[in-house]
Design a protein around this motif. Sequence first.
Motif, short mmCIF file in Angstrom:
data_model
loop_
_atom_site.label_atom_id
_atom_site.label_comp_id
_atom_site.label_asym_id
_atom_site.label_seq_id
_atom_site.Cartn_x
_atom_site.Cartn_y
_atom_site.Cartn_z
N LEU A 183 86.79 37.20 95.14
CA LEU A 183 86.96 35.41 94.80
C LEU A 183 86.33 34.27 94.85
N SER A 184 85.76 34.28 96.79
CA SER A 184 84.64 33.59 96.59
C SER A 184 82.71 33.53 95.91
N ALA A 185 83.02 34.63 95.05
CA ALA A 185 82.08 34.71 94.36
C ALA A 185 81.94 33.78 92.82
N LEU A 186 83.39 33.37 92.72
CA LEU A 186 83.64 33.68 91.35
C LEU A 186 82.97 32.16 90.19
N ALA A 187 82.05 31.85 89.57
CA ALA A 187 81.04 30.79 89.24
C ALA A 187 81.68 29.57 89.05
N PRO A 188 83.00 28.96 89.96
CA PRO A 188 82.95 27.21 89.17
C PRO A 188 82.94 27.12 87.47
N THR A 231 85.70 24.02 82.69
CA THR A 231 87.32 24.41 81.90
C THR A 231 87.66 24.96 82.99
N ARG A 232 89.31 24.26 83.61
CA ARG A 232 90.17 24.40 83.99
C ARG A 232 90.43 26.07 83.72
N VAL A 233 90.42 26.97 85.10
CA VAL A 233 91.59 28.24 84.73
C VAL A 233 92.50 28.00 86.04
N MET A 234 94.11 28.23 85.17
CA MET A 234 94.48 27.63 85.86
C MET A 234 96.32 29.49 85.61
N LEU A 235 97.53 28.53 86.34
CA LEU A 235 97.80 29.89 86.50
C LEU A 235 99.47 29.67 85.62
N ASN A 236 99.91 30.31 84.96
CA ASN A 236 101.34 30.57 85.14
C ASN A 236 102.29 31.31 85.84
N LEU A 237 103.16 30.74 86.10
CA LEU A 237 103.76 31.05 87.20
C LEU A 237 105.79 30.80 86.44
N ARG A 282 96.90 35.84 75.00
CA ARG A 282 95.88 36.20 74.35
C ARG A 282 93.98 36.44 75.25
N PRO A 283 94.70 34.99 75.96
CA PRO A 283 92.36 35.24 77.05
C PRO A 283 92.53 35.95 77.58
N SER A 284 94.11 36.45 78.11
CA SER A 284 93.90 37.94 79.28
C SER A 284 93.15 38.71 78.02
N ASP A 285 93.75 39.24 77.22
CA ASP A 285 93.56 40.57 76.64
C ASP A 285 91.99 40.35 76.05
N VAL A 302 96.57 31.44 82.31
CA VAL A 302 97.20 32.56 82.85
C VAL A 302 97.96 33.50 83.97
N ALA A 303 98.19 34.79 83.26
CA ALA A 303 99.16 35.25 84.34
C ALA A 303 98.27 35.72 85.75
N ARG A 304 98.61 35.85 87.15
CA ARG A 304 97.40 35.63 88.49
C ARG A 304 96.71 36.84 88.36
N ASP A 305 97.22 38.13 87.62
CA ASP A 305 96.45 38.86 87.41
C ASP A 305 95.41 39.17 86.29
N SER A 306 95.69 38.15 85.96
CA SER A 306 93.70 38.08 85.06
C SER A 306 93.08 37.22 85.48
N PHE A 307 93.67 36.69 86.85
CA PHE A 307 92.93 35.04 86.32
C PHE A 307 91.33 34.83 86.64
N ALA A 308 90.99 36.62 87.31
CA ALA A 308 89.62 36.23 87.54
C ALA A 308 88.55 37.19 87.01
N SER A 309 89.68 37.87 85.88
CA SER A 309 88.64 38.10 84.86
C SER A 309 88.22 37.11 83.73
N VAL A 310 89.51 36.00 83.95
CA VAL A 310 89.56 35.17 81.98
C VAL A 310 88.87 34.15 82.88
N LYS A 311 88.90 34.13 84.52
CA LYS A 311 87.73 33.47 84.96
C LYS A 311 85.91 33.15 84.84
N GLN A 312 85.89 34.60 85.08
CA GLN A 312 84.37 35.26 84.36
C GLN A 312 84.26 34.73 83.41
#
Length: 412
Positions: A85-90, A93-99, A363-366, A384-394
């Motif tokens: 996660l520390s290697a995810l590029a800034p 566009t803000r990537v946030m969570l759905n909770l 949809r952005p997660s898929d 997005v949902a938290r399990d999709s966060f890293a992939s969507v951030k990328q």
Amino acid sequence: MAPRRHVIPFTELRRRDVGKVGGKNASLGELTAHLGALGVPAIVGTGRATETLHNGQAVTASCAEGERGHVYDGLLPYEETETDLSALAPTATRVMLNLADPSAALRWWRLPADGVGLARLEFIVAHQVKAHPMALLHPERLDPHDRHLIDRLTEGYLDRGEYFVERLVHGIARIAASRWPDPVVVRTSDFKTNEYARLLGGRRFEPDEANSMIGWRGASRYYSEGYREGFALECRALRRVRDEMRLTNVVVMIPFCRTPAEADRVLEVMDGQGLQRGRNGLLVYVMAEIPANIILAQDFAERFDGFSIGSNDLTQLTLGVDRDSEALAELFDESDPAVTRSITRLVTRAHAANRPVGLCGQRPSDDPRFTGFLVEAGVDSISVARDSFASVKQHVARAEDRKGAHDDTREG
């Protein structure tokens, strides 16, 4: 490697209500179902799972093969990729969570998200409160059985409204504290009437509607005599979190607001409950999920501080497709030009009024292409949902790189 118990949620087909929930599978379900946000492993829309599978059978659920999920007999081997996660590029566009579940907030606080783009009150009401707010306030209107259950549920509370408020405060504050000082956008309750009716004591206070999806929901409830007192309890909880607990990163969001006049009525009710837009830095957003929100974006921008696109309802109402209809499943598509042009138009009009625009949806997660479209359109945040966060951030980082390269080429 042995499969984990918490299989990543996925959906196969799309549709409707639930055969079995609470865990494992739903023969009928919809792609837009929110089970994933609750942290419940779920397979929905399989069509015949409850007939084909049996208790104790070992299966492998795969959501890594395109938009449709697959269920295989037996436990199949698989590869696992770890993301630093520390290697995810800034990203700009803000990537946030759905909770939805407050307990999940403290499990996922390490994710480098830019806040919470959608925190739903419905989960807290359904799982922590369990009773209809109007039933708490008016037990005299209940039958003896429900009144007895309400008495047991609220034992020790002289003020049953305080029972409701305390539980909302606890849930909202937990989510807000987990992301402090980043924004946490809390959507006021958006149950449909049939969902409210399933709460303890709810049937006495809810009408029977032929189509609750476009019925008495969202903003229209908040100023009506049938729910105004219940909304006052929601406001009381939000005010306590912001003013007494000083979690001023909470942003209030109003769902399903059909007209500017309706927005005025809701804001007036909020003012009367001590939630005045602008006071103590309070921001009030509106869900952009009705075509009227886009057509009259400038009028809504005068009343609200930001927009959050609800892609499921916007798609349903733009295309005239019941998202719960199996027969129309192939027509429900957030990437349809009518929907994407509406999103682009909203971003343009909102930005002209200096209002941010986010999107919260599955949809952005898929679909990385849809994520790319959102970046190109200039959406300010994607939730997005938290399990999709890293992939969507990328995906967002790559889309921003492409957009930057395209802009440089154009300027050159």
